[in-house]
Design an enzyme around this catalytic site. Structure first.
Site, PDB file in Angstrom:
ATOM      1  N   ARG A   1     146.595  79.198  92.804  1.00 41.41           N
ATOM      2  CA  ARG A   1     147.855  78.444  92.828  1.00 41.41           C
ATOM      3  C   ARG A   1     147.546  77.016  93.235  1.00 41.41           C
ATOM      4  NH1 ARG A   1     150.996  80.256  97.313  1.00 41.41           N
ATOM      5  NH2 ARG A   1     150.506  78.238  98.237  1.00 41.41           N
TER       6      ARG A   1
ATOM      7  N   GLU B   1     146.492  70.831  97.373  1.00 44.25           N
ATOM      8  CA  GLU B   1     145.312  71.706  97.447  1.00 44.25           C
ATOM      9  C   GLU B   1     145.381  72.735  96.334  1.00 44.25           C
ATOM     10  OE1 GLU B   1     145.375  74.008 101.074  1.00 44.25           O
ATOM     11  OE2 GLU B   1     147.364  74.832 100.642  1.00 44.25           O
TER      12      GLU B   1
ATOM     13  N   ASN C   1     144.671  76.897  95.952  1.00 44.36           N
ATOM     14  CA  ASN C   1     144.403  78.143  96.678  1.00 44.36           C
ATOM     15  C   ASN C   1     143.699  79.108  95.747  1.00 44.36           C
ATOM     16  OD1 ASN C   1     146.288  77.713  99.192  1.00 44.36           O
ATOM     17  ND2 ASN C   1     147.476  77.130  97.401  1.00 44.36           N
TER      18      ASN C   1
ATOM     19  N   SER D   1     149.788  83.461  97.497  1.00 43.04           N
ATOM     20  CA  SER D   1     150.910  84.388  97.707  1.00 43.04           C
ATOM     21  C   SER D   1     152.239  83.878  97.151  1.00 43.04           C
ATOM     22  CB  SER D   1     151.049  84.684  99.198  1.00 43.04           C
ATOM     23  OG  SER D   1     151.255  83.482  99.906  1.00 43.04           O
TER      24      SER D   1
ATOM     25  N   LYS E   1     138.391  72.596 101.094  1.00 41.97           N
ATOM     26  CA  LYS E   1     138.841  71.197 101.097  1.00 41.97           C
ATOM     27  C   LYS E   1     137.682  70.246 100.784  1.00 41.97           C
ATOM     28  CE  LYS E   1     142.949  72.460 102.699  1.00 41.97           C
ATOM     29  NZ  LYS E   1     142.774  73.914 102.590  1.00 41.97           N
TER      30      LYS E   1
ATOM     31  N   LYS F   1     142.247  67.141 107.448  1.00 42.90           N
ATOM     32  CA  LYS F   1     142.279  68.552 107.031  1.00 42.90           C
ATOM     33  C   LYS F   1     140.970  69.262 107.353  1.00 42.90           C
ATOM     34  CE  LYS F   1     145.550  68.410 103.210  1.00 42.90           C
ATOM     35  NZ  LYS F   1     145.795  68.950 101.864  1.00 42.90           N
TER      36      LYS F   1
ATOM     37  N   GLU G   1     142.561  77.849 105.273  1.00 38.19           N
ATOM     38  CA  GLU G   1     143.724  78.236 104.475  1.00 38.19           C
ATOM     39  C   GLU G   1     144.781  78.793 105.414  1.00 38.19           C
ATOM     40  OE1 GLU G   1     143.888  77.536 101.300  1.00 38.19           O
ATOM     41  OE2 GLU G   1     141.871  76.757 101.454  1.00 38.19           O
ATOM     42  N   GLY G   2     145.993  78.988 104.879  1.00 35.94           N
ATOM     43  CA  GLY G   2     147.014  79.695 105.645  1.00 35.94           C
ATOM     44  C   GLY G   2     148.053  78.808 106.298  1.00 35.94           C
TER      45      GLY G   2
ATOM     46  N   ARG H   1     158.565  75.591  97.475  1.00 39.13           N
ATOM     47  CA  ARG H   1     158.826  75.798  98.905  1.00 39.13           C
ATOM     48  C   ARG H   1     159.374  74.495  99.478  1.00 39.13           C
ATOM     49  NH1 ARG H   1     152.945  77.360 100.412  1.00 39.13           N
ATOM     50  NH2 ARG H   1     152.711  75.748  98.837  1.00 39.13           N
TER      51      ARG H   1
END
Length: 474
Positions: free
Chosen positions: A125, A144, A146, A151, A305, A364, A368-369, A450
């Protein structure tokens, strides 16, 4: 980017009634999370936080994000196959970042032994924000990509019906019809199914590596259910289960509880806290097998990254995607400013720049997350501390994207509906499957929007900051 929800956002009584209807519809549609009090059980569930109205997204930028996704799929796949590029790019990072170093150790072990898998599957994604330029124009800028456990493809398939319902209740049927249909879970399952088919064993299963405490289980179940509809069975196991009951035969075929596994789909394993010593051993066992890993370890490293920052260097895309100038141009158009912090003059200049103008940059780490990035004063303090340390190589510096805020109403369990200034992040899901050197699938399969309050600099839905949304094309 006005959408005309303005007057609707002013009537508090109407908002409360709409919010009640929206929440009931979300629950009916399956826009669900387990509760933080009982993350291992589905006995009590709640709705996943979402916006009351769909949020404005410039149509041209939505189209651009879709158009470049197949290029990003190609790029990630090219990076994952380029061991020399990965080693050179991550050489400084793995000295100071133990998590990336552990992943890289497994990568080297697998290369040394010889890669057993012949089919490769990418479910990724790519996330963007809409930069608002001084002249009022907007530009698509990548935050970024993923490459592991991307998800919300399942829940994003269920939110369009909620926003259509809200607009229909208001008699806005024309506006309701503008909300795009979206079914990423179906497309993600299609990629897994293709990889399963190419593996070539009719009785083999898909192994989903899950966390013990998984609030976002319904998102995962959406993909499992799509696979079951194709008569492909999914078993959910933790790393610990693999460690205890997983094995390889002499051909390095993977077995779990005596059942052959064709595809391993990771929804765990992207953060340091996900690994004990036992879990690292389980990950190595999975990587050594000929099962199709989603992602394999090289593809997980391709999503770091540091790799993102190196890809923005002049000439780098051309060397990874030779003879594809159009793809290179589409990719480069989405890059924000990215800067290395490796020891040396280039890194020193980047640090000086960021300390002088902290509101223009984000620091950064290789994580992740969500919820890991540093901004403003916190970033300045970190850079002052890291300035003379090798540890700074485990971070990158990125230009801060400045989107145009808009008003919406965020709905969260236990919180009153309130109208606030928001910004959005758009994700496009990509799927590719490669057999040997032949790409047999490369497509985009849907989107995720989002939205969060402007005061929250960092973090997604899982981190408790952003909420689910739908693009309203303007």
């Amino acid at each position: 980017m006005a959408t005309g929800w303005g007057s609707l956002l002013q009537d508090e009584q109407q908002l409360e009634e709409l919010a009640r209807q929206a929440v009931d519809r979300a629950l009916a549609e399956g826009v669900l999370l387990r509760t933080s009090q009982a993350p291992s059980s589905s006995h009590v569930v709640s709705y996943a936080p979402f916006t009351l109205f769909p949020s404005p997204v410039p149509s041209a930028l939505l189209e651009q994000a879709y158009a470049v996704q197949a290029d990003f799929n190609l790029l990630v796949d090219a990076v994952s196959q380029n061991a020399v590029f990965l080693e050179q790019t991550l050489s400084s990072t793995i000295k100071r970042d133990s998590f990336t170093a552990r992943l890289f150790d497994i990568h080297k072990q697998v290369l040394k032994e010889g890669i057993a898998q012949t089919v490769f599957l990418g479910l990724n994604r790519s996330d963007y924000m809409f930069q608002c330029n001084p002249d009022g124009t907007t530009a698509l800028k990548q935050i970024e990509i993923n490459t592991i456990s991307a998800s919300f493809g399942g829940l994003a398939s269920r939110t369009p019906a909620v926003h259509r319902h809200v607009l229909s209740v208001l008699g806005k049927t024309k506006e309701a019809a503008k909300i795009l249909s979206n079914n990423p879970s179906k497309g993600l399952a299609m990629g897994i199914a293709k990889a399963w088919e190419l593996y070539g064993s009719a009785n083999a299963q898909v192994l989903l590596i899950a966390q013990e405490k998984e609030r976002n289980i319904f998102d995962q179940r959406a993909i499992e259910n799509e696979l079951l509809a194709r008569n492909i069975h999914v078993i959910r196991r933790r790393f610990e289960d693999v460690s205890e009951k997983g094995s390889l035969d002499q051909d390095r075929r993977l077995f779990m509880d005596g059942q052959e596994v064709a595809v391993v789909y990771f929804r765990d394993g992207y953060m340091p806290g996900h690994y004990s010593l036992q879990n690292w051993e389980a990950r190595l066992l999975l990587e050594r097998s000929c099962a199709v890993k989603c992602p394999d370890i090289a593809t997980q490293l391709a999503g770091t990254k540091k790799v993102q920052q190196e890809l923005s260097r002049a000439g780098m895309l051309e060397s990874l995607l030779p003879g594809q100038p159009e793809a290179v141009a589409r990719l480069r158009a989405t890059f924000a400013g990215l800067y290395s912090l490796d020891l040396g003059e280039e890194g020193d200049q980047a640090i000086t720049k960021a300390i002088a103008a902290p509101s223009c940059f984000v620091l950064k780490p290789q994580r992740e997350g969500g919820g890991n990035n540093l901004y403003g004063e916190e970033m300045v303090q970190a850079l002052e501390r890291l300035r003379d340390s090798e540890e700074r190589a485990s971070y990158i510096l990125m230009e801060k994207i400045e989107p145009e805020p808009f008003r919406n109403c965020l709905l969260r369990p236990g919180s009153p509906a309130r109208v606030i200034q928001c910004i959005s992040e758009l994700g496009i899901f990509g799927v590719y499957v490669r057999e040997g050197k032949t790409l047999v699938m490369n497509k985009h399969v849907g989107h995720l929007l989002r939205t969060k309050a402007i005061e929250h600099a960092d973090g997604g839905v899982a981190a408790g900051v952003a909420v689910l949304d739908n693009p309203y094309p303007v």
